[in-house]
Write a protein that holds these residues in place. Structure first.
Motif, PDB file in Angstrom:
ATOM      1  N   ILE A  40      32.118  37.124  46.670  1.00 35.92           N
ATOM      2  CA  ILE A  40      31.645  36.364  45.602  1.00 35.92           C
ATOM      3  C   ILE A  40      32.353  35.173  46.164  1.00 35.92           C
ATOM      4  O   ILE A  40      33.494  34.848  46.890  1.00 35.92           O
ATOM      5  CB  ILE A  40      31.462  36.488  43.954  1.00 35.92           C
ATOM      6  CG1 ILE A  40      33.708  36.208  43.677  1.00 35.92           C
ATOM      7  CG2 ILE A  40      31.296  37.704  43.690  1.00 35.92           C
ATOM      8  CD1 ILE A  40      33.312  36.722  42.007  1.00 35.92           C
ATOM      9  N   ILE A  41      31.792  34.117  46.283  1.00 37.69           N
ATOM     10  CA  ILE A  41      31.743  32.497  45.939  1.00 37.69           C
ATOM     11  C   ILE A  41      31.808  31.562  44.174  1.00 37.69           C
ATOM     12  O   ILE A  41      31.036  31.722  44.030  1.00 37.69           O
ATOM     13  CB  ILE A  41      31.470  31.998  47.526  1.00 37.69           C
ATOM     14  CG1 ILE A  41      31.454  32.328  48.408  1.00 37.69           C
ATOM     15  CG2 ILE A  41      32.080  30.335  46.906  1.00 37.69           C
ATOM     16  CD1 ILE A  41      30.761  32.219  49.443  1.00 37.69           C
ATOM     17  N   VAL A  65      38.760  37.745  39.743  1.00 33.50           N
ATOM     18  CA  VAL A  65      39.607  38.088  39.991  1.00 33.50           C
ATOM     19  C   VAL A  65      40.140  40.276  38.973  1.00 33.50           C
ATOM     20  O   VAL A  65      40.495  40.689  40.046  1.00 33.50           O
ATOM     21  CB  VAL A  65      41.097  37.871  40.213  1.00 33.50           C
ATOM     22  CG1 VAL A  65      42.647  38.568  40.749  1.00 33.50           C
ATOM     23  CG2 VAL A  65      41.275  36.265  41.507  1.00 33.50           C
ATOM     24  N   GLU A  66      40.368  38.916  38.055  1.00 32.95           N
ATOM     25  CA  GLU A  66      40.918  40.479  36.702  1.00 32.95           C
ATOM     26  C   GLU A  66      39.693  41.570  36.942  1.00 32.95           C
ATOM     27  O   GLU A  66      40.209  42.587  36.821  1.00 32.95           O
ATOM     28  CB  GLU A  66      41.457  40.185  35.554  1.00 32.95           C
ATOM     29  CG  GLU A  66      42.205  39.301  34.937  1.00 32.95           C
ATOM     30  CD  GLU A  66      42.849  38.441  34.106  1.00 32.95           C
ATOM     31  OE1 GLU A  66      41.559  39.124  33.009  1.00 32.95           O
ATOM     32  OE2 GLU A  66      44.075  38.432  33.800  1.00 32.95           O
ATOM     33  N   LYS A  67      38.234  41.034  36.753  1.00 34.29           N
ATOM     34  CA  LYS A  67      37.430  42.033  36.620  1.00 34.29           C
ATOM     35  C   LYS A  67      36.782  42.831  37.966  1.00 34.29           C
ATOM     36  O   LYS A  67      36.658  43.488  37.396  1.00 34.29           O
ATOM     37  CB  LYS A  67      35.670  41.052  36.409  1.00 34.29           C
ATOM     38  CG  LYS A  67      36.116  40.214  35.106  1.00 34.29           C
ATOM     39  CD  LYS A  67      35.634  41.461  33.769  1.00 34.29           C
ATOM     40  CE  LYS A  67      35.967  41.010  32.647  1.00 34.29           C
ATOM     41  NZ  LYS A  67      35.284  42.222  31.504  1.00 34.29           N
ATOM     42  N   ILE A  68      37.370  42.267  39.274  1.00 32.13           N
ATOM     43  CA  ILE A  68      37.025  42.734  40.606  1.00 32.13           C
ATOM     44  C   ILE A  68      37.816  43.532  40.392  1.00 32.13           C
ATOM     45  O   ILE A  68      37.451  43.921  41.455  1.00 32.13           O
ATOM     46  CB  ILE A  68      36.359  41.779  41.490  1.00 32.13           C
ATOM     47  CG1 ILE A  68      34.973  40.639  40.789  1.00 32.13           C
ATOM     48  CG2 ILE A  68      36.729  42.233  43.033  1.00 32.13           C
ATOM     49  CD1 ILE A  68      34.999  40.053  42.300  1.00 32.13           C
ATOM     50  N   ALA A  69      38.925  42.991  40.375  1.00 31.44           N
ATOM     51  CA  ALA A  69      39.537  44.149  40.453  1.00 31.44           C
ATOM     52  C   ALA A  69      40.459  45.161  42.025  1.00 31.44           C
ATOM     53  O   ALA A  69      40.558  45.678  42.248  1.00 31.44           O
ATOM     54  CB  ALA A  69      40.325  45.350  39.954  1.00 31.44           C
ATOM     55  N   GLY A  70      40.436  43.631  43.313  1.00 36.45           N
ATOM     56  CA  GLY A  70      40.161  44.160  44.261  1.00 36.45           C
ATOM     57  C   GLY A  70      38.597  44.886  45.105  1.00 36.45           C
ATOM     58  O   GLY A  70      38.914  45.696  46.009  1.00 36.45           O
ATOM     59  N   LYS A  71      38.113  44.823  44.530  1.00 37.17           N
ATOM     60  CA  LYS A  71      36.703  45.728  45.528  1.00 37.17           C
ATOM     61  C   LYS A  71      36.114  44.717  46.033  1.00 37.17           C
ATOM     62  O   LYS A  71      35.859  45.603  47.149  1.00 37.17           O
ATOM     63  CB  LYS A  71      35.428  45.948  44.284  1.00 37.17           C
ATOM     64  CG  LYS A  71      36.104  46.616  42.508  1.00 37.17           C
ATOM     65  CD  LYS A  71      34.967  47.293  41.968  1.00 37.17           C
ATOM     66  CE  LYS A  71      35.235  47.982  41.081  1.00 37.17           C
ATOM     67  NZ  LYS A  71      36.328  47.332  39.516  1.00 37.17           N
ATOM     68  N   ILE A  72      36.223  43.876  45.578  1.00 39.53           N
ATOM     69  CA  ILE A  72      35.201  42.702  46.899  1.00 39.53           C
ATOM     70  C   ILE A  72      36.709  41.073  46.757  1.00 39.53           C
ATOM     71  O   ILE A  72      37.054  41.175  45.750  1.00 39.53           O
ATOM     72  CB  ILE A  72      34.263  42.001  46.528  1.00 39.53           C
ATOM     73  CG1 ILE A  72      33.800  41.374  45.043  1.00 39.53           C
ATOM     74  CG2 ILE A  72      33.413  43.421  47.202  1.00 39.53           C
ATOM     75  CD1 ILE A  72      32.631  41.481  45.282  1.00 39.53           C
ATOM     76  N   PRO A  73      36.174  40.531  47.957  1.00 40.09           N
ATOM     77  CA  PRO A  73      36.920  39.048  47.920  1.00 40.09           C
ATOM     78  C   PRO A  73      35.958  37.969  47.030  1.00 40.09           C
ATOM     79  O   PRO A  73      35.073  37.925  46.905  1.00 40.09           O
ATOM     80  CB  PRO A  73      36.457  39.018  49.459  1.00 40.09           C
ATOM     81  CG  PRO A  73      36.002  39.738  50.140  1.00 40.09           C
ATOM     82  CD  PRO A  73      35.741  40.378  48.756  1.00 40.09           C
ATOM     83  N   VAL A  74      37.279  36.929  46.435  1.00 47.60           N
ATOM     84  CA  VAL A  74      36.629  36.249  45.347  1.00 47.60           C
ATOM     85  C   VAL A  74      37.483  35.241  46.146  1.00 47.60           C
ATOM     86  O   VAL A  74      38.198  35.150  46.344  1.00 47.60           O
ATOM     87  CB  VAL A  74      37.341  36.556  43.946  1.00 47.60           C
ATOM     88  CG1 VAL A  74      37.930  34.814  43.167  1.00 47.60           C
ATOM     89  CG2 VAL A  74      36.895  37.390  43.335  1.00 47.60           C
ATOM     90  N   GLY A  97      45.096  34.498  42.288  1.00 48.82           N
ATOM     91  CA  GLY A  97      45.397  35.915  43.227  1.00 48.82           C
ATOM     92  C   GLY A  97      43.537  35.342  43.478  1.00 48.82           C
ATOM     93  O   GLY A  97      43.020  36.459  44.015  1.00 48.82           O
ATOM     94  N   ALA A  98      43.166  34.833  43.790  1.00 47.18           N
ATOM     95  CA  ALA A  98      41.528  34.122  44.813  1.00 47.18           C
ATOM     96  C   ALA A  98      41.660  35.091  46.367  1.00 47.18           C
ATOM     97  O   ALA A  98      42.740  34.945  46.803  1.00 47.18           O
ATOM     98  CB  ALA A  98      41.462  33.097  45.076  1.00 47.18           C
TER      99      ALA A  98
END
Length: 302
Positions: A40-41, A65-74, A97-98
């Motif tokens: 996501i951008i 970053v917290e919601k995605i928890a490493g699943k995909i890049p932010v 954490g981007a």
């Protein structure tokens, strides 16, 4: 980081009283993740970047970053007038954490080629984060030429381009000159399938905010060589994709998000919600798209 696949340029969600609406952001984010997006951008043109405070950008990055928890890049977009402020935002994004950055040329000043390259290099040298250059001379009046990319790619963390020149042949020029050294992501919704067929690695998408499954399906079908299926969805999609080309793309796409029930129409001043004949015209396009929405193949298994 792999610059490949569908990267939604997410809209920024606001409440009626003009604060960040993180609950609606989460609703849309879940739809994107379920559809199979690859990153996501945040804070792009569609994200109303020019109206966001630095504090709000930090909140969005931290929350995502917290919601995605490493699943995909932010990825955070940087669109600043000064190099110093751009460097500061890049440092903050890394701390929060981007996964990467998207860089526009200097804002509000039409920098020449030397100044533009220096601006991008200064930001890249200040961070270890991977970088995608946003090349959109139509809207931002500065073109990053192939020769300029030759200088920029001297830095290892400059890795990708959001290709928005509206010139499909630029995909071939970049590939001929640099091979796989640079990842190419189409940045114009109405040229996405054409550029993917010509070898683009991904799609920085706009209407994906309202239609995530259809967007990812087109991408994956093209990459699987199932062009007839992709073409049928893309032809259905085109009237909706054309909403991304208008100066009011934010209002148009947010209205589409509201109709697909994964967003709201709330925009930040000076933008105003659509009214009158303009609203009727856009809603007609959206309703027709919803009424004829195609059945999709099991694209997530591709």
């Amino acid at each position: 980081m792999t610059w490949k696949g569908v990267f939604p340029a997410l809209t920024t969600k606001f409440t009626e009283d003009d604060t960040l609406d993180l609950s609606t952001f989460d609703l849309n984010l879940e739809a994107q993740l379920s559809a199979g997006v690859d990153g996501i951008i945040l804070g792009g043109s569609l994200g109303e970047a020019s109206t966001l405070s630095n504090e709000e950008k930090d909140v969005l990055v931290k929350h995502a970053v917290e919601k995605i928890a490493g699943k995909i890049p932010v990825v955070l977009n940087i669109a600043e007038a000064s190099t110093r402020e751009a460097v500061r935002i890049a440092e903050s994004a890394a701390d929060l954490g981007a996964s990467g950055l998207m860089l526009l040329p200097p804002m509000r000043y039409k920098a020449d080629e030397r100044e533009t390259v220096a601006y991008f290099k200064a930001i890249a040298k200040s961070t270890a984060l991977p970088i995608m250059i946003y090349n959109n001379p139509v809207d931002y009046k500065i073109e990053v030429t192939v020769d300029m990319f030759a200088e920029l790619l001297e830095l290892d963390n400059i890795q990708a381009v959001k290709e928005s020149t509206r010139d499909i042949s630029n995909v071939t020029r970049l590939r001929n000159r640099f091979g796989d050294r640079i990842s190419i992501l189409c940045g114009v919704d109405t040229l996405a399938m054409e550029e993917l067929v010509m070898g683009a690695d991904g799609w920085v998408a706009g209407l994906v905010c309202a239609f995530p499954r259809e967007t990812v399906a087109v991408y994956r079908l093209v990459k699987a060589g199932r062009l007839d299926e992709a073409r049928a969805i893309y032809r259905w999609f085109m009237p909706l994709l054309e909403l991304d080309l208008h100066p009011k793309l934010v209002q148009y796409i947010k209205l589409a998000e509201a109709h697909t029930e994964i967003g709201t129409e709330h925009v930040r001043l000076p933008r105003l919600p659509l009214v009158g004949q303009e609203r009727e015209r856009v809603e007609t396009i959206i309703r027709k798209g919803l009424d004829t929405r195609p059945d999709l193949p099991e694209y997530l298994k591709l």
